[in-house]
Scaffold this motif. Structure first.
Motif, PDB file in Angstrom:
ATOM      1  N   PHE A 137     -50.498 -19.011  97.048  1.00 12.41           N
ATOM      2  CA  PHE A 137     -51.760 -18.278  97.165  1.00 12.41           C
ATOM      3  C   PHE A 137     -51.716 -16.979  96.384  1.00 12.41           C
ATOM      4  O   PHE A 137     -50.653 -16.486  96.005  1.00 12.41           O
ATOM      5  N   PHE A 138     -52.901 -16.455  96.123  1.00 10.67           N
ATOM      6  CA  PHE A 138     -53.046 -15.143  95.496  1.00 10.67           C
ATOM      7  C   PHE A 138     -53.925 -14.280  96.379  1.00 10.67           C
ATOM      8  O   PHE A 138     -54.836 -14.788  97.040  1.00 10.67           O
ATOM      9  N   ILE A 174     -59.744  -7.519 100.415  1.00 12.47           N
ATOM     10  CA  ILE A 174     -58.843  -8.436  99.694  1.00 12.47           C
ATOM     11  C   ILE A 174     -59.281  -9.880  99.959  1.00 12.47           C
ATOM     12  O   ILE A 174     -59.424 -10.288 101.112  1.00 12.47           O
ATOM     13  N   HIS A 175     -59.450 -10.629  98.875  1.00  9.82           N
ATOM     14  CA  HIS A 175     -59.803 -12.046  98.990  1.00  9.82           C
ATOM     15  C   HIS A 175     -58.526 -12.882  98.872  1.00  9.82           C
ATOM     16  O   HIS A 175     -57.640 -12.553  98.073  1.00  9.82           O
ATOM     17  N   HIS A 176     -58.444 -13.928  99.664  1.00  9.26           N
ATOM     18  CA  HIS A 176     -57.291 -14.828  99.605  1.00  9.26           C
ATOM     19  C   HIS A 176     -57.700 -16.117  98.897  1.00  9.26           C
ATOM     20  O   HIS A 176     -58.690 -16.746  99.288  1.00  9.26           O
ATOM     21  N   ILE A 177     -56.919 -16.475  97.897  1.00 10.63           N
ATOM     22  CA  ILE A 177     -57.218 -17.686  97.117  1.00 10.63           C
ATOM     23  C   ILE A 177     -56.037 -18.627  97.312  1.00 10.63           C
ATOM     24  O   ILE A 177     -54.921 -18.339  96.858  1.00 10.63           O
ATOM     25  N   ILE A 178     -56.288 -19.726  98.000  1.00  7.59           N
ATOM     26  CA  ILE A 178     -55.174 -20.602  98.393  1.00  7.59           C
ATOM     27  C   ILE A 178     -55.170 -21.852  97.506  1.00  7.59           C
ATOM     28  O   ILE A 178     -56.189 -22.536  97.376  1.00  7.59           O
ATOM     29  N   LEU A 179     -54.004 -22.113  96.903  1.00  9.91           N
ATOM     30  CA  LEU A 179     -53.875 -23.244  95.973  1.00  9.91           C
ATOM     31  C   LEU A 179     -53.182 -24.409  96.673  1.00  9.91           C
ATOM     32  O   LEU A 179     -52.727 -24.282  97.816  1.00  9.91           O
ATOM     33  N   PRO A 205     -55.965 -10.723  84.005  1.00 11.71           N
ATOM     34  CA  PRO A 205     -56.534 -11.889  84.702  1.00 11.71           C
ATOM     35  C   PRO A 205     -55.573 -13.067  84.840  1.00 11.71           C
ATOM     36  O   PRO A 205     -54.680 -13.264  84.016  1.00 11.71           O
ATOM     37  N   ILE A 206     -55.809 -13.820  85.893  1.00 10.91           N
ATOM     38  CA  ILE A 206     -55.104 -15.090  86.101  1.00 10.91           C
ATOM     39  C   ILE A 206     -56.185 -16.174  86.204  1.00 10.91           C
ATOM     40  O   ILE A 206     -57.138 -16.006  86.962  1.00 10.91           O
ATOM     41  N   TYR A 245     -53.816  -8.604  93.219  1.00  8.52           N
ATOM     42  CA  TYR A 245     -54.311  -8.649  91.843  1.00  8.52           C
ATOM     43  C   TYR A 245     -55.728  -8.073  91.766  1.00  8.52           C
ATOM     44  O   TYR A 245     -56.381  -7.832  92.786  1.00  8.52           O
ATOM     45  N   ASN A 246     -56.168  -7.883  90.530  1.00 10.55           N
ATOM     46  CA  ASN A 246     -57.526  -7.370  90.308  1.00 10.55           C
ATOM     47  C   ASN A 246     -58.506  -8.455  89.920  1.00 10.55           C
ATOM     48  O   ASN A 246     -59.701  -8.331  90.163  1.00 10.55           O
TER      49      ASN A 246
END
Ligand SMILES: Cc1cc2nc3c(=O)[nH]c(=O)nc-3n(C[C@H](O)[C@H](O)[C@H](O)COP(=O)(O)OP(=O)(O)OC[C@H]3O[C@@H](n4cnc5c(N)ncnc54)[C@H](O)[C@@H]3O)c2cc1C
Length: 314
Positions: free
Chosen positions: A108-109, A98-103, A33-34, A8-9
Motif C-alpha cells: 500500500f501507499f 492521508i489517503h490509503h491506496i491498497i494494491l 509521482p508514482i 507521498y505527495n
C-alpha cells in the motif's frame, strides 16, 4: 513499496494518456509521482493500430508505440511506475488528510494527493470475431477511425446519443451508414433523432442485432437479424462502429467519491477537483462526452496543476 510508512505527495492510478500526462507535469513540480499501471498498462490506446488525430504525429502512430513513448517521457522525469492494480482506497475527508491506496498482495501507499486516471472500458457485443477485427474494421470511436472509411459503407450499432452522433458524423464522409438498433425506438435525445431521420444515406434497422461478423483479414460483412419479423440481412461494410456505451472504471471509489448515475466521477466544472480534498480525476473516468486521448492528456495536466496548488496551500 511494501508496508511503506512514507507519506507521498502524488499517487496516480492508471497509465493511459491522462495518467502519464499528470505524471510528467507532477514530476516537473517536484511532486515525485508514482504511477500504478493497472491491468492494462498504457490504457485503451494500446488496443488500436493507428492514431491519426493526436497532435504532432503527421503520419499517425500506433497506439502501443505512442504509449511506450509516453512512458519513457514520464520515466525521464523519474516517475516511479508500479506494475500492479489498486484493489481498494480509503480516502480521508479532511483537508491535508492521508489517503490509503491498497494494491494487490497487501502492498500500500499513503499519500496526501491522489490523481485518479482509471479511464473507462467500452462495452462489447460479445460475439465471435469482435475482438479479432478490432482495428481491422471494428472500432469504438467514429471520430478516431471514421476517416479510414471515407466513401465506403459502414454500420453503427446503438440507439443512444453516442450512436446517433457517430452515425451523423459518418453520414457526412461515408457512402451509406446502416444504423442498427436493438429496440424499436431510439433512446437518444429528440434533437439527434430528428437530425438522423433527415439523412438520406442513413438506413435505420430497428429491432435488429448483429449475429455474425464475416471476413478473412479485415471485416467484410455482417449478418443482421430482425428479431421481430425474423428476417436476416447480409450487409457488406468496411467499418463497424460499436456505440453501446462505456463503463467508467470507478468501482473501487463507489461510496467514497461523488459519482454520477452512470458511475463517472463528478468534478467541479472546469477543474479536476472531486468531492474529496486532495483527490483529483482526469481523463475518461470523469468525461462521458469527449473521451479522446488529447482531452485525457489535457485533463491529466490539469490534475497535476490542481494537486500542486492544493498541496502548496496546506
Ligand atoms: C479501440 C480504441 C481506439 C481508440 N482510438 C483513439 C484515437 O485514435 N484517438 C483518440 O484520441 N482516442 C482514441 N480512443 C480513445 C482513447 O483511447 C481514450 O480516450 C483514452 O485512452 C483515455 O485515456 P485515460 O488516460 O483516461 O484512460 P485509459 O486509456 O482508459 O487508461 C486507463 C488506465 O487505468 C488503469 N486502471 C484501471 N483500473 C485500475 C486499478 N484498479 N488500478 C490501477 N490501474 C487501473 C488501466 O490499467 C489503464 O492503464 C480509442 C479508444 C479505443 C478503445
Amino acid at each position: 513499496m511494501s508496508l511503506n510508512e512514507k507519506i507521498y505527495n502524488c499517487i496516480i492510478i492508471g497509465s493511459g494518456p491522462s495518467g502519464y500526462s499528470a505524471a510528467i507535469y507532477a514530476a516537473r513540480y517536484d511532486l515525485n509521482p508514482i504511477i500504478i499501471e493497472g491491468n492494462q498498462p498504457g490504457g485503451q490506446l494500446t488496443t488500436t493500430n493507428n492514431i491519426d488525430n493526436y497532435l504532432g504525429f503527421p503520419i499517425g502512430i500506433s497506439g502501443k508505440y505512442f504509449m511506450e513513448k509516453c512512458k519513457k517521457q514520464a520515466e525521464r522525469f523519474n516517475t516511479i511506475i508500479v506494475n500492479k492494480s489498486v484493489v481498494k482506497v480509503i480516502l480521508s475527508n479532511k483537508k491535508g488528510g492521508i489517503h490509503h491506496i491498497i494494491l494487490e498482495e497487501k502492498h500500500f501507499f499513503k499519500s496526501r494527493g491522489l490523481i485518479i486516471a482509471t479511464g473507462s472500458s467500452p462495452k462489447y457485443l460479445g460475439i465471435d470475431k469482435e475482438k479479432k477485427f478490432m482495428g481491422l474494421g471494428i472500432s469504438f470511436c467514429a471520430t478516431c477511425d471514421g476517416f479510414f472509411h471515407k466513401e465506403k459503407n459502414v454500420a453503427v450499432i446503438g440507439g443512444g446519443d453516442t450512436a446517433l452522433e457517430d452515425a451523423n458524423y459518418l453520414s457526412n464522409i461515408c457512402k451509406k451508414v446502416y444504423l442498427i438498433v436493438r429496440k424499436n425506438y431510439f433512446i437518444a435525445s429528440k434533437i439527434l433523432q430528428n437530425r438522423i431521420l433527415k439523412k438520406k444515406n442513413v438506413i435505420i434497422l430497428f429491432c435488429s442485432n448483429v449475429k455474425q461478423i464475416i471476413g478473412d483479414h479485415f471485416l467484410e460483412k455482417i449478418i443482421v437479424v430482425n428479431h421481430k419479423n425474423k428476417t436476416i440481412n447480409t450487409i457488406s461494410i468496411s467499418g463497424l462502429f460499436i456505440a453501446i456505451g462505456h463503463i467508467p472504471n470507478t468501482y473501487i471509489f463507489k461510496n467514497q467519491l461523488n459519482l454520477d448515475e452512470r458511475g463517472y466521477i463528478i468534478v467541479n466544472k472546469g477543474t479536476t477537483i472531486t468531492s474529496i480534498p486532495g483527490v483529483f480525476a482526469a481523463g475518461d473516468v470523469q468525461d462521458p462526452i469527449y473521451r479522446q486521448a488529447i482531452t485525457s492528456a489535457g485533463t491529466g495536466c490539469m490534475a497535476a496543476l490542481d494537486l500542486e496548488k492544493y498541496l502548496s496551500l496546506l
